[in-house]
Design a protein around this motif. Sequence first.
Motif, PDB file in Angstrom:
ATOM      1  N   ALA A 197       0.835  -1.204   0.000  1.00  0.00           N
ATOM      2  CA  ALA A 197       0.000   0.000   0.000  1.00  0.00           C
ATOM      3  C   ALA A 197       0.869   1.252   0.000  1.00  0.00           C
ATOM      4  N   GLU A 198       1.932   1.249   0.799  1.00  0.00           N
ATOM      5  CA  GLU A 198       2.848   2.393   0.814  1.00  0.00           C
ATOM      6  C   GLU A 198       3.494   2.579  -0.551  1.00  0.00           C
ATOM      7  N   ALA A 199       3.923   1.496  -1.168  1.00  0.00           N
ATOM      8  CA  ALA A 199       4.564   1.585  -2.483  1.00  0.00           C
ATOM      9  C   ALA A 199       3.594   2.137  -3.525  1.00  0.00           C
ATOM     10  N   GLU A 200       2.346   1.719  -3.439  1.00  0.00           N
ATOM     11  CA  GLU A 200       1.344   2.213  -4.379  1.00  0.00           C
ATOM     12  C   GLU A 200       1.127   3.713  -4.197  1.00  0.00           C
ATOM     13  N   LEU A 201       1.032   4.169  -2.953  1.00  0.00           N
ATOM     14  CA  LEU A 201       0.868   5.601  -2.701  1.00  0.00           C
ATOM     15  C   LEU A 201       2.112   6.384  -3.109  1.00  0.00           C
ATOM     16  N   GLU A 202       3.291   5.817  -2.904  1.00  0.00           N
ATOM     17  CA  GLU A 202       4.523   6.508  -3.282  1.00  0.00           C
ATOM     18  C   GLU A 202       4.641   6.692  -4.782  1.00  0.00           C
ATOM     19  N   ARG A 203       3.987   5.833  -5.557  1.00  0.00           N
ATOM     20  CA  ARG A 203       4.019   5.959  -7.021  1.00  0.00           C
ATOM     21  C   ARG A 203       3.119   7.086  -7.530  1.00  0.00           C
ATOM     22  N   LEU A 204       2.196   7.558  -6.694  1.00  0.00           N
ATOM     23  CA  LEU A 204       1.308   8.645  -7.101  1.00  0.00           C
ATOM     24  C   LEU A 204       2.066   9.971  -7.132  1.00  0.00           C
ATOM     25  N   SER A 205       1.593  10.868  -7.965  1.00  0.00           N
ATOM     26  CA  SER A 205       2.190  12.205  -8.006  1.00  0.00           C
ATOM     27  C   SER A 205       1.727  12.998  -6.784  1.00  0.00           C
ATOM     28  N   ASP A 206       2.395  14.118  -6.524  1.00  0.00           N
ATOM     29  CA  ASP A 206       2.009  14.969  -5.404  1.00  0.00           C
ATOM     30  C   ASP A 206       0.578  15.485  -5.577  1.00  0.00           C
ATOM     31  N   ARG A 207       0.203  15.779  -6.796  1.00  0.00           N
ATOM     32  CA  ARG A 207      -1.160  16.263  -7.056  1.00  0.00           C
ATOM     33  C   ARG A 207      -2.199  15.178  -6.769  1.00  0.00           C
ATOM     34  N   GLU A 208      -1.918  13.943  -7.181  1.00  0.00           N
ATOM     35  CA  GLU A 208      -2.844  12.845  -6.912  1.00  0.00           C
ATOM     36  C   GLU A 208      -2.963  12.591  -5.412  1.00  0.00           C
ATOM     37  N   LEU A 209      -1.848  12.692  -4.709  1.00  0.00           N
ATOM     38  CA  LEU A 209      -1.881  12.532  -3.250  1.00  0.00           C
ATOM     39  C   LEU A 209      -2.710  13.639  -2.609  1.00  0.00           C
ATOM     40  N   ALA A 210      -2.540  14.879  -3.098  1.00  0.00           N
ATOM     41  CA  ALA A 210      -3.309  15.999  -2.555  1.00  0.00           C
ATOM     42  C   ALA A 210      -4.808  15.795  -2.796  1.00  0.00           C
ATOM     43  N   ASP A 211      -5.158  15.201  -3.926  1.00  0.00           N
ATOM     44  CA  ASP A 211      -6.570  14.936  -4.228  1.00  0.00           C
ATOM     45  C   ASP A 211      -7.213  14.008  -3.198  1.00  0.00           C
ATOM     46  N   ILE A 212      -6.439  13.083  -2.654  1.00  0.00           N
ATOM     47  CA  ILE A 212      -6.994  12.168  -1.652  1.00  0.00           C
ATOM     48  C   ILE A 212      -6.679  12.614  -0.225  1.00  0.00           C
ATOM     49  N   GLY A 213      -6.051  13.788  -0.104  1.00  0.00           N
ATOM     50  CA  GLY A 213      -5.815  14.370   1.212  1.00  0.00           C
ATOM     51  C   GLY A 213      -4.635  13.803   1.980  1.00  0.00           C
ATOM     52  N   VAL A 214      -3.635  13.336   1.256  1.00  0.00           N
ATOM     53  CA  VAL A 214      -2.447  12.763   1.899  1.00  0.00           C
ATOM     54  C   VAL A 214      -1.214  13.459   1.334  1.00  0.00           C
ATOM     55  N   SER A 215      -0.323  13.885   2.214  1.00  0.00           N
ATOM     56  CA  SER A 215       0.946  14.430   1.736  1.00  0.00           C
ATOM     57  C   SER A 215       1.961  13.294   1.667  1.00  0.00           C
ATOM     58  N   ARG A 216       3.005  13.505   0.901  1.00  0.00           N
ATOM     59  CA  ARG A 216       4.026  12.470   0.749  1.00  0.00           C
ATOM     60  C   ARG A 216       4.629  12.094   2.102  1.00  0.00           C
ATOM     61  N   ALA A 217       4.773  13.048   2.998  1.00  0.00           N
ATOM     62  CA  ALA A 217       5.342  12.780   4.320  1.00  0.00           C
ATOM     63  C   ALA A 217       4.394  11.972   5.203  1.00  0.00           C
ATOM     64  N   ASP A 218       3.116  11.972   4.871  1.00  0.00           N
ATOM     65  CA  ASP A 218       2.116  11.279   5.690  1.00  0.00           C
ATOM     66  C   ASP A 218       1.773   9.867   5.203  1.00  0.00           C
ATOM     67  N   ILE A 219       2.422   9.401   4.156  1.00  0.00           N
ATOM     68  CA  ILE A 219       2.076   8.100   3.576  1.00  0.00           C
ATOM     69  C   ILE A 219       2.215   6.987   4.621  1.00  0.00           C
ATOM     70  N   HIS A 220       3.331   6.971   5.314  1.00  0.00           N
ATOM     71  CA  HIS A 220       3.578   5.914   6.307  1.00  0.00           C
ATOM     72  C   HIS A 220       2.487   5.901   7.371  1.00  0.00           C
ATOM     73  N   ALA A 221       2.155   7.055   7.900  1.00  0.00           N
ATOM     74  CA  ALA A 221       1.132   7.142   8.944  1.00  0.00           C
ATOM     75  C   ALA A 221      -0.257   6.839   8.387  1.00  0.00           C
ATOM     76  N   ALA A 222      -0.533   7.245   7.155  1.00  0.00           N
ATOM     77  CA  ALA A 222      -1.855   7.016   6.568  1.00  0.00           C
ATOM     78  C   ALA A 222      -2.108   5.522   6.369  1.00  0.00           C
ATOM     79  N   VAL A 223      -1.113   4.793   5.967  1.00  0.00           N
ATOM     80  CA  VAL A 223      -1.271   3.352   5.745  1.00  0.00           C
ATOM     81  C   VAL A 223      -1.477   2.629   7.076  1.00  0.00           C
ATOM     82  N   ARG A 224      -0.800   3.086   8.109  1.00  0.00           N
ATOM     83  CA  ARG A 224      -0.896   2.428   9.415  1.00  0.00           C
ATOM     84  C   ARG A 224      -2.073   2.920  10.247  1.00  0.00           C
ATOM     85  N   GLY A 225      -2.769   3.937   9.757  1.00  0.00           N
ATOM     86  CA  GLY A 225      -3.973   4.413  10.429  1.00  0.00           C
ATOM     87  C   GLY A 225      -3.717   5.286  11.640  1.00  0.00           C
ATOM     88  N   PHE A 226      -2.575   5.950  11.678  1.00  0.00           N
ATOM     89  CA  PHE A 226      -2.265   6.836  12.812  1.00  0.00           C
ATOM     90  C   PHE A 226      -2.996   8.145  12.668  1.00  0.00           C
TER      91      PHE A 226
END
Length: 76
Positions: free
Chosen positions: A47-76
Motif C-alpha cells: 500500500a505504501e509503495a502504491e501511494l509513493e508511485r502517485l504524483s504529489d497532485r494525486e496525493l493531494a486529491d486524496i488528502g495525503v501528503s508524501r510525508a504522511d504516507i507511512h502514517a496514513a497506511v498504518r492508520g495513525f
Amino acid sequence: MTTTIDNHSSFGKFGELLFAHQRPYAEAKQHKGLLDGFKAWRKRREAEAELERLSDRELADIGVSRADIHAAVRGF
C-alpha cells in the motif's frame, strides 16, 4: 553443516518458519501468528509503495501528503 528438516536449529525461529513448508500442516500451524504478521506487513508495504508511485497532485486529491504516507497506511 547442512540444513534439513530435522536439523535447522542453527537458524532459530527463522529456520523453523523457513522450513515450515516441509513439515506437516499441524506443526506449521504453530507459526500462524508470525505468518499473519508477515502477511500484514507485506500488505502495508504494498500500500505504501502504491501511494509513493502517485504524483504529489494525486496525493493531494486524496488528502495525503508524501510525508504522511507511512502514517496514513498504518492508520495513525
